[in-house]
Write a protein that holds these residues in place. Structure first.
Motif, PDB file in Angstrom:
ATOM      1  N   ARG A 174       0.823  -1.212   0.000  1.00 46.87           N
ATOM      2  CA  ARG A 174       0.000   0.000   0.000  1.00 46.87           C
ATOM      3  C   ARG A 174       0.858   1.264   0.000  1.00 46.87           C
ATOM      4  NH1 ARG A 174      -0.754  -1.219   5.703  1.00 46.87           N
ATOM      5  NH2 ARG A 174      -2.431  -2.678   5.174  1.00 46.87           N
ATOM      6  N   ASP A 175       1.985   1.239   0.704  1.00 46.25           N
ATOM      7  CA  ASP A 175       2.838   2.422   0.773  1.00 46.25           C
ATOM      8  C   ASP A 175       3.483   2.743  -0.565  1.00 46.25           C
ATOM      9  OD1 ASP A 175       2.363   1.629   3.477  1.00 46.25           O
ATOM     10  OD2 ASP A 175       4.101   2.782   4.109  1.00 46.25           O
ATOM     11  N   PHE A 176       3.740   1.713  -1.370  1.00 41.36           N
ATOM     12  CA  PHE A 176       4.428   1.937  -2.632  1.00 41.36           C
ATOM     13  C   PHE A 176       3.517   2.552  -3.696  1.00 41.36           C
ATOM     14  CE2 PHE A 176       5.863   0.329  -6.862  1.00 41.36           C
ATOM     15  CZ  PHE A 176       7.052   1.048  -6.931  1.00 41.36           C
ATOM     16  N   VAL A 177       2.213   2.487  -3.517  1.00 42.94           N
ATOM     17  CA  VAL A 177       1.288   2.966  -4.554  1.00 42.94           C
ATOM     18  C   VAL A 177       1.552   4.417  -4.950  1.00 42.94           C
ATOM     19  CG1 VAL A 177      -1.130   3.460  -5.086  1.00 42.94           C
ATOM     20  CG2 VAL A 177      -0.493   1.254  -4.073  1.00 42.94           C
ATOM     21  N   PRO A 178       1.620   5.387  -4.015  1.00 40.30           N
ATOM     22  CA  PRO A 178       1.921   6.759  -4.462  1.00 40.30           C
ATOM     23  C   PRO A 178       3.297   6.885  -5.105  1.00 40.30           C
ATOM     24  CG  PRO A 178       1.916   6.616  -2.062  1.00 40.30           C
ATOM     25  CD  PRO A 178       1.352   5.333  -2.567  1.00 40.30           C
ATOM     26  N   SER A 179       4.278   6.118  -4.614  1.00 45.49           N
ATOM     27  CA  SER A 179       5.591   6.132  -5.268  1.00 45.49           C
ATOM     28  C   SER A 179       5.466   5.640  -6.700  1.00 45.49           C
ATOM     29  CB  SER A 179       6.583   5.247  -4.504  1.00 45.49           C
ATOM     30  OG  SER A 179       6.821   5.727  -3.206  1.00 45.49           O
ATOM     31  N   ALA A 180       4.711   4.555  -6.895  1.00 48.96           N
ATOM     32  CA  ALA A 180       4.511   4.002  -8.233  1.00 48.96           C
ATOM     33  C   ALA A 180       3.849   5.014  -9.150  1.00 48.96           C
ATOM     34  CB  ALA A 180       3.664   2.727  -8.139  1.00 48.96           C
ATOM     35  N   LEU A 181       2.823   5.703  -8.647  1.00 49.05           N
ATOM     36  CA  LEU A 181       2.130   6.698  -9.470  1.00 49.05           C
ATOM     37  C   LEU A 181       3.072   7.837  -9.843  1.00 49.05           C
ATOM     38  CD1 LEU A 181      -1.330   6.896  -7.639  1.00 49.05           C
ATOM     39  CD2 LEU A 181      -0.751   5.615  -9.710  1.00 49.05           C
ATOM     40  N   ALA A 182       3.914   8.247  -8.895  1.00 49.97           N
ATOM     41  CA  ALA A 182       4.873   9.318  -9.191  1.00 49.97           C
ATOM     42  C   ALA A 182       5.823   8.892 -10.303  1.00 49.97           C
ATOM     43  CB  ALA A 182       5.656   9.677  -7.921  1.00 49.97           C
ATOM     44  N   PHE A 183       6.339   7.665 -10.235  1.00 43.84           N
ATOM     45  CA  PHE A 183       7.250   7.195 -11.277  1.00 43.84           C
ATOM     46  C   PHE A 183       6.543   7.027 -12.618  1.00 43.84           C
ATOM     47  CE2 PHE A 183       9.808   5.546  -7.568  1.00 43.84           C
ATOM     48  CZ  PHE A 183      10.885   6.393  -7.782  1.00 43.84           C
ATOM     49  N   LEU A 184       5.302   6.563 -12.600  1.00 42.25           N
ATOM     50  CA  LEU A 184       4.540   6.440 -13.845  1.00 42.25           C
ATOM     51  C   LEU A 184       4.325   7.805 -14.475  1.00 42.25           C
ATOM     52  CD1 LEU A 184       1.823   3.768 -12.911  1.00 42.25           C
ATOM     53  CD2 LEU A 184       3.761   3.458 -14.464  1.00 42.25           C
ATOM     54  N   MET A 185       3.957   8.779 -13.673  1.00 41.59           N
ATOM     55  CA  MET A 185       3.726  10.123 -14.185  1.00 41.59           C
ATOM     56  C   MET A 185       5.027  10.763 -14.676  1.00 41.59           C
ATOM     57  SD  MET A 185       1.035  11.589 -11.350  1.00 41.59           S
ATOM     58  CE  MET A 185      -0.551  10.772 -11.079  1.00 41.59           C
ATOM     59  N   HIS A 186       6.154  10.305 -14.149  1.00 40.47           N
ATOM     60  CA  HIS A 186       7.452  10.849 -14.526  1.00 40.47           C
ATOM     61  C   HIS A 186       8.073  10.076 -15.682  1.00 40.47           C
ATOM     62  CE1 HIS A 186      11.627  12.413 -13.634  1.00 40.47           C
ATOM     63  NE2 HIS A 186      10.900  13.498 -13.510  1.00 40.47           N
TER      64      HIS A 186
END
Length: 569
Positions: free
Chosen positions: A144-156
């Motif tokens: 669950r914690d990695f989800v915002p990190s994943a979204l940030a990398f996808l958007m980047h």
């Protein structure tokens, strides 16, 4: 752990910090209708160089909601709405560059320091990099914690990190899971994993936690849902369905769905869960049917409909999902929804009603209504309450569940607007001096002792008991943009930007207004960093919302049956 560990090769180094992409000033885009961006088709493999002026369409911000996808797979209607995303901000005009004192560079640097590597490839981010405190499990990669990190990398424009994470956690799902001689279901996803270096053998071993090491020994119900949602986000961002189409990914989804769609003694379409099975991972009285799990359940089912292959096994699950979605959306929109009219109806309930004609179906005693709810409920606004169970309603506001209800279209357009109206009306209580309260209000005194078991970390207005969590910023921002209310996101973001870097990215804040850094909060908390980045990038380029938000489905908009029930819409 009873299964054979996976061997990992050691890799040091956190990668080089890339210069953050230039982002456009939020003030330039505040006036536009953000929700309409979801309807804008974009061409595959074309660099995104258009400004927000080209993406916006002048409509009322409260009337534009995303189009129906009719339970389509990833190759049909919904995929046509969003294209693969390259790095944002390319060729941004100099006049639109953000304030040079922006905290974006520091945020990206901190996020990259949290990366965990396997064989030279990043596979996730650890929970926190606070070396001043005992690690506990903060040195692990949480799903669950990695989800915002994943979204940030996808958007980047860095999807490989997300792909690696999805495949590693999928492999962990196949492990034998045994706790105190009891075997967990095959589809359970881990809560977290870590890389352990064996100095004797000079190699690394992956160690996963399925709940056997967690405080309270509760298995994470939300991990499987987040995994499906993240798989869909990866597919939407890259336009590459080959990962989701892999046999192992299809099987992983089916195993998760088998768990949550299994038949039992339930008379409700909601999912029965234990306390501590979600983000609120300590005893907080969310046992039963917590809004967070029900909203994630709904969203994961809709994502799975887009990702499952229509083969023999896939079709069977798709049919089961359609039936469950109809029942779940009706139940949630009818029985979990609360506004001033519904509150007044409950206030006048009669009890001890019997048969299918009963109005008070859950036998709620009007005297059980908490005093605070009468002042908290505004004239215009409403929300999904925390829990519904026989003779007891949990009237608390929970941020994550309500925001996910908006992003997944569990909330109707009218309910979505009402939720944002409530947030604006009760800004001091729900946002205050640090976005955003995880729940409201806090449990206090005797109620705190009974419900939390005298939990010393969940004292009033702290941690999960009314604490303020910066990670909630991205949920609030996404919901605000989707409902055409970007000013809410911008206002919250400005508050967060004034403190987060100065306070070294705390995990949570304490106090009725979120004024104090949490008494046990870790510093350099990864999802606080990533939550800020995701919120900022979505405001800069609203088309990023398509990675996580779902379109409204026409099949779920059927008129509600006219019948006598507790709370009708």
């Amino acid at each position: 752990m009873s299964s054979t560990p996976i061997e990992w090769s050691h890799h040091n180094g956190n990668g080089n910090l890339k210069n953050p992409d230039l982002l456009r000033n939020v003030a330039e885009i505040e006036e536009f209708d953000f929700s309409k961006v979801l309807d804008k088709p974009r061409t595959l493999n074309i660099e995104r160089q258009r400004s927000c002026d080209e993406l916006s369409i002048a409509l009322s911000p409260r009337q534009s909601f995303i189009k129906a996808d009719n339970f389509s797979r990833h190759g049909e209607h919904l995929d046509n709405a969003f294209s693969p995303m390259h790095k944002s901000g390319l060729n941004t005009p100099k006049s639109l560059i953000l304030d040079p004192h922006s905290i974006l560079p520091e945020a990206w640097e901190a996020l990259r320091r949290s990366l965990v590597y396997f064989r030279g490839e990043a596979v996730g981010t650890i929970a926190a990099l606070d070396n001043s405190e005992e690690n506990l499990n903060y040195d692990q990669v949480f799903v669950r914690d990695f989800v915002p990190s994943a979204l940030a990398f996808l958007m980047h424009g860095e999807p490989d990190i997300v792909k690696n994470f999805l495949l590693k956690t999928l492999r962990l799902q196949s492990w034998e899971k045994k706790i105190d001689r009891f075997h967990l279901a095959e589809g359970v996803m881990p809560a977290s994993f870590k890389v352990f270096h064996d100095p004797v053998r000079n190699r690394e071993t992956l160690i996963a936690d399925f709940g056997e090491s967690a405080i309270g020994r509760v298995a994470p119900v939300d991990s499987g849902f987040w995994w499906i949602i993240l798989l869909r986000a990866y597919t939407k961002s890259t336009g590459d369905s080959s990962l989701a189409d892999r046999p192992e990914c299809q099987k992983g989804m089916r195993l998760i769905l088998s768990l949550c769609l299994s038949e039992g003694f339930d008379t409700f379409p909601t999912l029965l869960c234990a306390d501590g099975c979600c983000m609120i991972d300590r005893r907080m009285g969310v046992y039963g049917y917590p809004i967070e799990i029900q909203a994630l359940f709904f969203m994961a089912l809709r994502c799975a409909m887009q990702l499952l292959k229509p083969d023999a096994e896939g079709k069977e699950f798709m049919e089961r999902i359609v039936k469950r979605l109809h029942a779940l959306s009706y139940h949630m929109r009818s029985h979990f929804w609360l506004d001033l009219k519904q509150l007044n109806d409950i206030y006048r309930f009669k009890t001890e009603e019997y048969s299918h004609t009963a109005v008070n179906k859950f036998n709620v005693i009007p005297d059980s209504l908490p005093d605070w709810i009468f002042d908290f409920m505004p004239h215009h606004g409403g929300y999904f309450i925390g829990n519904v169970s026989p003779a007891r309603m949990d009237f608390r506001w929970f941020c994550l569940g309500n925001c996910i209800a908006i992003l997944s279209c569990l909330a109707t357009p009218e309910q979505s607007v009402a939720i944002m109206d409530l947030i604006e009306s009760r800004w001091e209580e729900l946002v205050g001096e640090m976005p955003v309260k995880v729940c409201y209000p806090a449990l206090e005194n005797h109620e705190w002792r009974i419900i939390t078991g005298c939990d010393p970390k969940n004292t009033r207005w702290s941690y999960h008991n009314g604490g303020s969590w910066p990670v909630m910023l991205w949920f609030l921002s996404a919901a605000a943009i989707k409902t055409g209310r970007p000013q809410i996101a911008k206002r919250a973001l400005q508050i967060a930007e004034s403190r987060l870097l100065k306070d070294n990215w705390p995990e949570y804040y304490d106090g009725t207004l979120g004024r104090y850094i949490g008494k046990q909060a870790r510093k350099c908390q990864t999802w606080s960093i990533a939550g800020y980045l995701v919120a900022r990038m979505m405001l800069d380029d609203p088309s990023h919302l398509g990675i996580i938000a779902l379109e409204e489905d026409r099949q779920l908009k059927e008129p509600l049956l006219k019948r006598s029930n507790s709370w009708t819409l």
